[in-house]
Write an enzyme that holds these catalytic residues in place. Structure first.
Site, PDB file in Angstrom:
ATOM      1  N   HIS A 185      15.959  51.847  20.181  1.00  0.00           N
ATOM      2  CA  HIS A 185      16.005  51.328  18.814  1.00  0.00           C
ATOM      3  C   HIS A 185      15.832  52.442  17.789  1.00  0.00           C
ATOM      4  O   HIS A 185      15.437  53.570  18.118  1.00  0.00           O
ATOM      5  CB  HIS A 185      14.928  50.258  18.621  1.00  0.00           C
ATOM      6  CG  HIS A 185      13.525  50.775  18.722  1.00  0.00           C
ATOM      7  ND1 HIS A 185      12.851  51.331  17.660  1.00  0.00           N
ATOM      8  CD2 HIS A 185      12.657  50.808  19.763  1.00  0.00           C
ATOM      9  CE1 HIS A 185      11.636  51.686  18.031  1.00  0.00           C
ATOM     10  NE2 HIS A 185      11.492  51.385  19.315  1.00  0.00           N
ATOM     11  N   CYS A 201       8.833  51.950  24.144  1.00  0.00           N
ATOM     12  CA  CYS A 201      10.262  51.866  23.868  1.00  0.00           C
ATOM     13  C   CYS A 201      10.819  53.245  23.523  1.00  0.00           C
ATOM     14  O   CYS A 201      10.090  54.209  23.324  1.00  0.00           O
ATOM     15  CB  CYS A 201      10.525  50.884  22.739  1.00  0.00           C
ATOM     16  SG  CYS A 201      10.278  49.159  23.218  1.00  0.00           S
TER      17      CYS A 201
END
Length: 233
Positions: A185, A201
């Protein structure tokens, strides 16, 4: 699936748009992990990089231009030599080096700098992108809500936008039909690229996340390489 060799060969210090092959590639040194609590300033890069990481108007939001003097130039997007057995179109995430490679084939790849949490170093293996989202909403994990009052505020989901931790784009990683809860992301904190600051992440500069999002379809295979965490310097 064949495991990549994990050798990346630099083309040059030019940006992707102008990168040219070199005749005698060498194995690049692994850059040190960035400590975002100790800001550093780097020389202003070329005009091509300034354009690459300039302001973007997207989906009703503005992605600000990146202050590249706060980003280690080793982590800026570029085309590189990359020795791998993975087919073109595969994403290889080298978490120890904090690099993400999009394999182009013929010994070449687009290399992006990333940030990753300590948890991210504990996971490796193959995954598949099952979902893509522009300006995604964020649903903090229950564990994060338990330890973070700010996260609890968004237990029902935080709408997409410039302040959202998932940034301008998100790619959702699955193993089979199971959501791994790992995401590739964007981030509005580009100075953290090269560091261990996310909750496991894989974060990218927003401009890079948009670039990767536009290049890969749902169904793309992602190979994650995770080994011991190198020291922070």
């Amino acid at each position: 699936m064949n495991r990549p060799s994990r050798r990346a060969f630099l083309a040059a210090t030019l940006p992707l748009a102008l990168a040219a092959c070199v005749t005698s590639p060498g194995t690049p040194a692994m850059p040190p992990i960035i400590d975002p609590s100790k800001p550093k300033h780097y020389p202003r890069p070329s005009a091509d990089y300034v354009m690459m990481y300039g302001e973007i108007h997207d989906g009703g939001f503005i992605v600000p231009a990146v202050d590249l003097t706060r980003v280690n130039p080793s982590f800026l997007r570029r085309e590189v030599f990359y020795d791998t057995l993975e087919p073109a179109g595969t994403i290889v995430v080298d978490t120890p080096a904090r690099y993400l490679y999009l394999v182009l084939g013929d010994g070449r790849a687009i290399r992006y700098g990333i940030g990753v949490g300590r948890e991210g170093f504990a996971w490796d293996g193959a995954a598949v992108i099952r979902r893509k989202a522009a300006w995604p909403s964020w649903h903090p994990p229950v564990e994060m809500q338990a330890r973070d009052a700010k996260a609890r505020k968004w237990a029902g989901g935080m709408p997409g936008g410039p302040d959202n931790p998932l940034g301008a784009r998100a790619l959702y990683l699955y193993q089979g039909n199971v959501d791994t809860l790992y995401r590739i992301h964007g981030t509005s904190e580009p100075w953290t690229i090269g560091s261990n600051v996310s909750s496991g992440c894989i974060r990218m500069i927003n401009q890079d996340a948009i670039d990767l999002f536009n290049r890969v379809p749902v169904g793309t295979v992602v190979e994650v390489l995770g080994v011991a965490v190198p020291p922070v310097v």
